[in-house]
Enzyme design. Structure first.
Site, short mmCIF file in Angstrom:
data_model
loop_
_atom_site.label_atom_id
_atom_site.label_comp_id
_atom_site.label_asym_id
_atom_site.label_seq_id
_atom_site.Cartn_x
_atom_site.Cartn_y
_atom_site.Cartn_z
N PHE A 1 0.82 -1.21 0.00
CA PHE A 1 0.00 0.00 0.00
C PHE A 1 0.86 1.26 0.00
O PHE A 1 1.79 1.39 0.80
CB PHE A 1 -0.90 0.05 1.24
CG PHE A 1 -2.11 -0.83 1.16
CD1 PHE A 1 -3.31 -0.36 0.64
CD2 PHE A 1 -2.06 -2.14 1.62
CE1 PHE A 1 -4.43 -1.17 0.58
CE2 PHE A 1 -3.16 -2.97 1.56
CZ PHE A 1 -4.36 -2.49 1.03
N ASP A 2 0.51 2.19 -0.87
CA ASP A 2 1.04 3.55 -0.80
C ASP A 2 0.41 4.23 0.41
O ASP A 2 -0.60 3.74 0.96
CB ASP A 2 0.68 4.28 -2.10
CG ASP A 2 1.06 5.75 -2.07
OD1 ASP A 2 2.22 6.05 -1.72
OD2 ASP A 2 0.20 6.60 -2.37
N VAL A 3 0.96 5.36 0.84
CA VAL A 3 0.42 6.07 2.00
C VAL A 3 -0.41 7.28 1.59
O VAL A 3 -1.63 7.34 1.82
CB VAL A 3 1.54 6.52 2.96
CG1 VAL A 3 0.97 7.41 4.07
CG2 VAL A 3 2.23 5.33 3.57
N ASP B 1 -2.37 5.68 -5.45
CA ASP B 1 -3.11 6.69 -6.20
C ASP B 1 -2.31 7.31 -7.34
O ASP B 1 -2.87 8.04 -8.16
CB ASP B 1 -3.52 7.82 -5.25
CG ASP B 1 -2.32 8.66 -4.80
OD1 ASP B 1 -2.28 9.86 -5.10
OD2 ASP B 1 -1.39 8.10 -4.18
N LYS C 1 10.08 4.99 -5.65
CA LYS C 1 9.14 4.60 -6.70
C LYS C 1 9.20 5.67 -7.80
O LYS C 1 9.26 6.85 -7.46
CB LYS C 1 7.71 4.53 -6.14
CG LYS C 1 7.49 3.51 -5.03
CD LYS C 1 6.05 3.55 -4.50
CE LYS C 1 5.71 4.85 -3.80
NZ LYS C 1 4.35 4.86 -3.23
#
Length: 228
Positions: A9-11, A181, A155
């Site tokens: 998961f991205d934050v 996102d 990333k």
């Protein structure tokens, strides 16, 4: 349905509402400086900030250049010379307090923790992300947290993902899904690393980048239909 075991998961603007945290931090910073934060000034800051982080993603500049020059570049456009690093220090202290959750994020992660191996993959400043994740209650739910500042890469660089993969026990590319996102960092990065990707797109923004995610969701709970 494909069976996933590891979820990355991205934050920011995936689990934590970075936009809300950023807006409040900017408001407090400019209030501290006795400068009215106009809509135009805020828009100019975000445009400069976005451009710098994009250059960071592309490996053209390092993180320190992003955070220590964005305010000096902004004020230079208004004919003022300021200490960008000093303003960054104040801004950072306000931003670290911003731990507003994206709607449904805590419920989703809490629900998934016993069925999947959950990890954080985020670009950013380690101290800031650590403090925000702890304050939100999400930190202890994840098996590990990988912040670009700690890895030496970011990333969407494949080296960043190689670093992450090497530190996940019994890792399998085929059983891993990344959720984020950003098309340019999360989705592109996931693709470069050979992962299936899920684009979290709550505003249903059009995609004219040529970067095509494996899946797209508008709400976090739509992830259930993908992972079963």
């Amino acid at each position: 349905m494909k069976k996933y075991q590891t979820l990355l998961f991205d934050v920011d603007d995936t689990l934590l509402d970075f936009t809300a945290a950023e807006n409040e931090a900017l408001r407090l910073l400019f209030e501290e400086q006795n400068i009215p934060l106009t809509t135009e000034l805020e828009a100019d800051y975000k445009k400069i900030n976005h451009r710098l982080w994009k250059s960071f993603e592309e490996g053209k500049i390092d993180r320190d250049e992003v955070v220590n020059t964005r305010f000096s570049i902004l004020f230079m456009e208004y004919g003022q010379v300021v200490d960008g690093a000093l303003l960054e220090k104040s801004y950072r202290s306000y931003l670290e307090e911003g731990h507003q959750l994206v709607n449904g994020a805590f419920e989703l992660i809490s629900d998934l923790q016993n069925q999947y191996d959950l990890y954080i993959v985020t670009n950013g400043v380690s101290k800031t992300q650590d403090k925000r994740l702890r304050a939100s209650g999400l930190h202890p739910i994840f098996k590990d947290i990988f912040v670009s500042e700690d890895t030496g890469f970011q990333k969407p660089m494949k080296e960043y993902f190689d670093y992450v993969f090497a530190r996940i026990p019994h890792f399998s590319v085929e059983q891993t899904l990344i959720i984020g996102d950003s098309l340019s960092s999360d989705i592109k990065g996931g693709q470069l690393a050979g992962l299936d990707t899920c684009w979290f797109n709550p505003q249903m923004m059009p995609n004219d980048t040529g970067i095509v995610p494996t899946y797209q969701i508008q709400k976090l709970d739509e992830l259930y239909r993908i992972i079963g």
